[in-house]
Design a protein around this motif. Structure first.
Motif, short mmCIF file in Angstrom:
data_model
loop_
_atom_site.label_atom_id
_atom_site.label_comp_id
_atom_site.label_asym_id
_atom_site.label_seq_id
_atom_site.Cartn_x
_atom_site.Cartn_y
_atom_site.Cartn_z
N ALA A 2 81.80 -14.57 40.68
CA ALA A 2 82.53 -15.15 39.56
C ALA A 2 83.23 -14.07 38.74
CB ALA A 2 81.59 -15.95 38.68
N THR A 3 82.58 -12.92 38.60
CA THR A 3 83.18 -11.82 37.86
C THR A 3 84.43 -11.30 38.56
OG1 THR A 3 81.00 -11.19 37.02
CG2 THR A 3 82.74 -9.56 36.83
N ARG A 6 87.24 -13.70 37.91
CA ARG A 6 87.74 -13.57 36.53
C ARG A 6 88.62 -12.33 36.39
NH1 ARG A 6 83.28 -14.87 32.13
NH2 ARG A 6 85.13 -15.20 30.87
N GLY A 9 91.92 -13.04 37.86
CA GLY A 9 92.68 -13.87 36.92
C GLY A 9 93.31 -13.04 35.82
N ILE A 10 92.61 -12.03 35.36
CA ILE A 10 93.17 -11.14 34.34
C ILE A 10 94.38 -10.40 34.89
CG2 ILE A 10 92.71 -9.08 32.94
CD1 ILE A 10 89.79 -10.08 32.73
N MET A 57 90.14 -10.89 27.23
CA MET A 57 89.49 -11.41 28.44
C MET A 57 88.46 -10.43 28.99
SD MET A 57 92.35 -13.44 30.57
CE MET A 57 93.94 -13.20 29.84
N VAL A 61 84.48 -11.02 29.71
CA VAL A 61 83.86 -10.76 31.02
C VAL A 61 82.70 -9.78 30.86
CG1 VAL A 61 84.21 -9.69 33.28
CG2 VAL A 61 85.88 -11.30 32.40
#
Length: 74
Positions: A2-3, A6, A9-10, A57, A61
């Motif tokens: 998941a990290t 993310r 996505g950043i 973000m 995280v």
């Protein structure tokens, strides 16, 4: 996992902010005939928005990431 998603996505967020600023500035330059003033301004705005958003973000995280010592003790 998941990290990692993310963080990807950043990266996309940063790229879209910068590209969006340049495209918007270029469009306004063509419309108003001010080449390259608004393109450069759009680039600056895109970089600024990307930097602020990326900072926020990454803080989110990193605050949710488990510490390495916590994982070893479990």
């Amino acid at each position: 996992m998941a990290t990692v998603l993310r963080l990807l996505g950043i990266g996309w967020y940063v790229a879209l902010c910068i590209v969006g600023g340049v495209i918007g500035g270029r469009w306004l330059d063509r419309w108003l005939g001010l080449d390259p003033v608004l393109t450069l301004l759009g680039l600056a705005v895109g970089i600024t928005v990307a930097g602020i958003g990326m900072y926020q973000m990454l803080n989110a995280v990193l605050s949710n990431a488990p510490d390495s010592e916590d994982q070893r003790n479990k």
